[in-house]
Design a protein around this motif. Structure first.
Motif, PDB file in Angstrom:
ATOM      1  N   GLU A   1    -102.317  41.082  85.416  1.00 34.12           N
ATOM      2  CA  GLU A   1    -101.153  40.919  84.744  1.00 34.12           C
ATOM      3  C   GLU A   1    -100.218  39.467  84.696  1.00 34.12           C
ATOM      4  OE1 GLU A   1     -97.918  42.194  82.439  1.00 34.12           O
ATOM      5  OE2 GLU A   1     -99.605  43.565  82.937  1.00 34.12           O
ATOM      6  N   ALA A   2    -100.358  39.083  85.791  1.00 33.54           N
ATOM      7  CA  ALA A   2     -99.489  37.916  86.395  1.00 33.54           C
ATOM      8  C   ALA A   2    -100.335  36.552  85.501  1.00 33.54           C
ATOM      9  CB  ALA A   2     -99.450  37.657  87.895  1.00 33.54           C
ATOM     10  N   LEU A   3    -101.547  36.643  85.847  1.00 34.33           N
ATOM     11  CA  LEU A   3    -102.161  35.448  85.051  1.00 34.33           C
ATOM     12  C   LEU A   3    -102.205  35.645  83.600  1.00 34.33           C
ATOM     13  CD1 LEU A   3    -105.516  35.003  87.399  1.00 34.33           C
ATOM     14  CD2 LEU A   3    -103.280  33.636  87.206  1.00 34.33           C
ATOM     15  N   ALA A   4    -102.137  36.723  82.959  1.00 29.82           N
ATOM     16  CA  ALA A   4    -102.121  37.059  81.564  1.00 29.82           C
ATOM     17  C   ALA A   4    -100.550  36.297  81.270  1.00 29.82           C
ATOM     18  CB  ALA A   4    -102.180  38.261  81.161  1.00 29.82           C
ATOM     19  N   ARG A   5     -99.636  36.408  82.063  1.00 32.94           N
ATOM     20  CA  ARG A   5     -98.426  35.868  81.718  1.00 32.94           C
ATOM     21  C   ARG A   5     -98.429  34.217  81.945  1.00 32.94           C
ATOM     22  NH1 ARG A   5     -93.680  40.383  83.295  1.00 32.94           N
ATOM     23  NH2 ARG A   5     -94.955  41.972  82.786  1.00 32.94           N
ATOM     24  N   TYR A   6     -98.960  33.954  82.981  1.00 36.78           N
ATOM     25  CA  TYR A   6     -99.129  32.462  83.512  1.00 36.78           C
ATOM     26  C   TYR A   6     -99.801  31.647  82.509  1.00 36.78           C
ATOM     27  CZ  TYR A   6     -99.105  28.689  86.823  1.00 36.78           C
ATOM     28  OH  TYR A   6     -99.004  27.406  87.514  1.00 36.78           O
ATOM     29  N   ARG A   7    -100.655  32.015  81.774  1.00 36.65           N
ATOM     30  CA  ARG A   7    -101.272  31.468  80.956  1.00 36.65           C
ATOM     31  C   ARG A   7    -100.352  30.801  79.788  1.00 36.65           C
ATOM     32  NH1 ARG A   7    -104.947  36.164  77.527  1.00 36.65           N
ATOM     33  NH2 ARG A   7    -103.219  37.356  77.387  1.00 36.65           N
TER      34      ARG A   7
ATOM     35  N   PRO B   1     -95.863  26.476  79.831  1.00 36.47           N
ATOM     36  CA  PRO B   1     -96.144  25.183  79.401  1.00 36.47           C
ATOM     37  C   PRO B   1     -97.017  24.460  80.309  1.00 36.47           C
ATOM     38  CG  PRO B   1     -93.724  25.445  79.527  1.00 36.47           C
ATOM     39  CD  PRO B   1     -94.365  26.686  80.274  1.00 36.47           C
ATOM     40  N   GLY B   2     -97.990  23.786  79.479  1.00 39.76           N
ATOM     41  CA  GLY B   2     -98.988  22.982  80.297  1.00 39.76           C
ATOM     42  C   GLY B   2    -100.329  23.709  81.036  1.00 39.76           C
ATOM     43  N   ARG B   3    -100.213  25.119  80.802  1.00 37.00           N
ATOM     44  CA  ARG B   3    -101.509  25.709  81.318  1.00 37.00           C
ATOM     45  C   ARG B   3    -102.488  25.909  80.640  1.00 37.00           C
ATOM     46  NH1 ARG B   3    -101.415  25.086  85.747  1.00 37.00           N
ATOM     47  NH2 ARG B   3    -100.360  23.212  84.974  1.00 37.00           N
TER      48      ARG B   3
ATOM     49  N   PHE C   1    -102.633  23.796  95.747  1.00 36.69           N
ATOM     50  CA  PHE C   1    -104.094  23.691  96.021  1.00 36.69           C
ATOM     51  C   PHE C   1    -104.715  23.427  94.598  1.00 36.69           C
ATOM     52  CE2 PHE C   1    -102.418  26.738  99.056  1.00 36.69           C
ATOM     53  CZ  PHE C   1    -102.660  26.070 100.090  1.00 36.69           C
ATOM     54  N   ASP C   2    -103.885  23.017  93.472  1.00 31.60           N
ATOM     55  CA  ASP C   2    -104.816  22.733  92.225  1.00 31.60           C
ATOM     56  C   ASP C   2    -105.731  23.816  91.562  1.00 31.60           C
ATOM     57  OD1 ASP C   2    -103.678  20.069  92.199  1.00 31.60           O
ATOM     58  OD2 ASP C   2    -105.322  19.623  93.479  1.00 31.60           O
ATOM     59  N   LEU C   3    -105.258  25.048  91.566  1.00 36.76           N
ATOM     60  CA  LEU C   3    -106.037  26.105  91.216  1.00 36.76           C
ATOM     61  C   LEU C   3    -106.602  26.288  89.851  1.00 36.76           C
ATOM     62  CD1 LEU C   3    -104.013  29.056  93.222  1.00 36.76           C
ATOM     63  CD2 LEU C   3    -106.046  27.471  94.065  1.00 36.76           C
ATOM     64  N   ILE C   4    -105.658  25.842  88.713  1.00 37.33           N
ATOM     65  CA  ILE C   4    -105.972  26.015  87.261  1.00 37.33           C
ATOM     66  C   ILE C   4    -105.513  24.862  86.628  1.00 37.33           C
ATOM     67  CG2 ILE C   4    -105.683  27.467  85.497  1.00 37.33           C
ATOM     68  CD1 ILE C   4    -104.688  29.796  87.153  1.00 37.33           C
ATOM     69  N   ALA C   5    -106.639  24.384  85.896  1.00 32.11           N
ATOM     70  CA  ALA C   5    -106.456  23.220  84.833  1.00 32.11           C
ATOM     71  C   ALA C   5    -106.438  23.759  83.340  1.00 32.11           C
ATOM     72  CB  ALA C   5    -107.248  22.195  85.187  1.00 32.11           C
ATOM     73  N   PRO C   6    -105.765  22.957  82.699  1.00 33.71           N
ATOM     74  CA  PRO C   6    -105.916  23.343  81.223  1.00 33.71           C
ATOM     75  C   PRO C   6    -107.239  23.394  80.732  1.00 33.71           C
ATOM     76  CG  PRO C   6    -104.154  21.725  81.652  1.00 33.71           C
ATOM     77  CD  PRO C   6    -104.653  21.881  82.551  1.00 33.71           C
ATOM     78  N   GLY C   7    -107.686  24.275  79.916  1.00 30.78           N
ATOM     79  CA  GLY C   7    -108.972  24.556  79.456  1.00 30.78           C
ATOM     80  C   GLY C   7    -109.749  25.352  80.356  1.00 30.78           C
ATOM     81  N   ASP C   8    -109.357  25.851  81.466  1.00 31.09           N
ATOM     82  CA  ASP C   8    -110.398  26.638  82.473  1.00 31.09           C
ATOM     83  C   ASP C   8    -110.473  27.965  81.962  1.00 31.09           C
ATOM     84  OD1 ASP C   8    -110.611  24.869  84.608  1.00 31.09           O
ATOM     85  OD2 ASP C   8    -108.876  25.679  85.732  1.00 31.09           O
ATOM     86  N   ARG C   9    -111.692  28.611  81.977  1.00 33.76           N
ATOM     87  CA  ARG C   9    -112.071  29.721  81.663  1.00 33.76           C
ATOM     88  C   ARG C   9    -112.256  30.697  82.739  1.00 33.76           C
ATOM     89  NH1 ARG C   9    -115.470  26.456  79.079  1.00 33.76           N
ATOM     90  NH2 ARG C   9    -117.194  26.918  80.226  1.00 33.76           N
ATOM     91  N   VAL C  10    -111.235  31.453  83.196  1.00 31.97           N
ATOM     92  CA  VAL C  10    -110.876  32.069  84.417  1.00 31.97           C
ATOM     93  C   VAL C  10    -111.255  33.471  84.287  1.00 31.97           C
ATOM     94  CG1 VAL C  10    -109.352  32.663  86.424  1.00 31.97           C
ATOM     95  CG2 VAL C  10    -108.975  30.531  85.132  1.00 31.97           C
TER      96      VAL C  10
END
Length: 245
Positions: A39-45, A48-50, A15-24
């Motif tokens: 917690e998960a997004l803190a790790r996901y950022r 590579p390429g996030r 679903f193309d949720l997050i792109a490099p440079g996004d401020r979430v």
């Protein structure tokens, strides 16, 4: 956590949720879902390429007791900025309006406050902790209470706000969330809302629990139906990023 991150990666790809440079902005209520999402997004950022940034936001409805110190400590540990927006939502709903069925209005007001705070923080997207069961329950609520087939999309653009609302955990089961939150010992903050556990959503949750005893794959099949664009199109990837009706 490996399964959670795998589900987030798959939802991101679908679903193309997050792109490099996004401020979430991450909406953090203090419950298990939003804390695990943070917690998960803190790790996901760091994948590579996030390369995106996070900002945690809590909308304080004005109910007591509501101690946010554990959440602030978690945000400090994760190196995520944290904003608490104090509101009078509880007073408006329970004292001034005295709503008999307050959940829908409360959700709209909390969401509006969260979006305001996200815009003020300069965020481009707002991440919510909705999981697989939330999507299925919303579909059944729409069917039984509104007479239509509808549920939230994992990626919804709000043109009047210039923000996208994303749900990175839509592929994660609530059962697995409970397990991971317990394993990580995340600091859940008790929900002081008097309607907690007495809503229409809780009625649907109980109904699905009963049905799942006879149809063990009910939730799995319902999720598959949402993704089956040839028949239903509710989660058609081509709809990602579009405003909901």
């Amino acid at each position: 956590m490996k399964t959670v991150l795998g589900c987030i990666r798959r939802a991101d790809a679908d679903f193309d949720l997050i792109a490099p440079g996004d401020r979430v902005a991450v909406g953090v209520s203090g419950g298990k879902d939003s804390l695990l999402l943070l917690e998960a997004l803190a790790r996901y950022r760091h994948f590579p390429g996030r390369d995106f940034s996070l900002h945690a936001i809590t909308v304080d409805m004005g109910l007591e007791p509501f101690d946010l110190a554990p959440i602030r400590a978690l945000c400090d540990a994760l190196e995520v900025p944290y904003t608490v927006l104090e509101t009078d939502i509880a007073k408006i709903i329970f004292e001034l309006r005295r709503e008999e069925n307050p959940c829908a209005l409360c959700a709209r007001m909390r969401r509006g406050a969260l979006l305001d705070a996200a815009q003020a923080a300069g965020c481009t997207k707002v991440a919510l902790g909705h999981h697989r069961e939330d999507a299925v329950e919303t579909l059944f609520m729409s069917l039984l209470y509104e007479g239509r087939l509808h549920t939230f999309h994992p990626n919804t653009f709000l043109p009047d706000r210039g923000l996208a609302v994303i749900r990175p955990m839509v592929y994660v089961s609530e059962k697995h969330i409970l397990h991971v939150v317990k394993t990580l010992n995340l600091p859940i903050v008790h929900n002081p809302c008097p309607q907690d556990g007495h809503s229409r959503r809780q009625e649907i949750k109980d109904l699905l629990k009963t049905l799942s005893r006879d149809y063990p794959r009910l939730k799995e099949y319902t999720l598959s139906a949402l993704k089956n664009s040839n028949q239903y199109g509710l989660w058609d990837k081509r709809q990602a990023g579009r405003d909901e009706p």
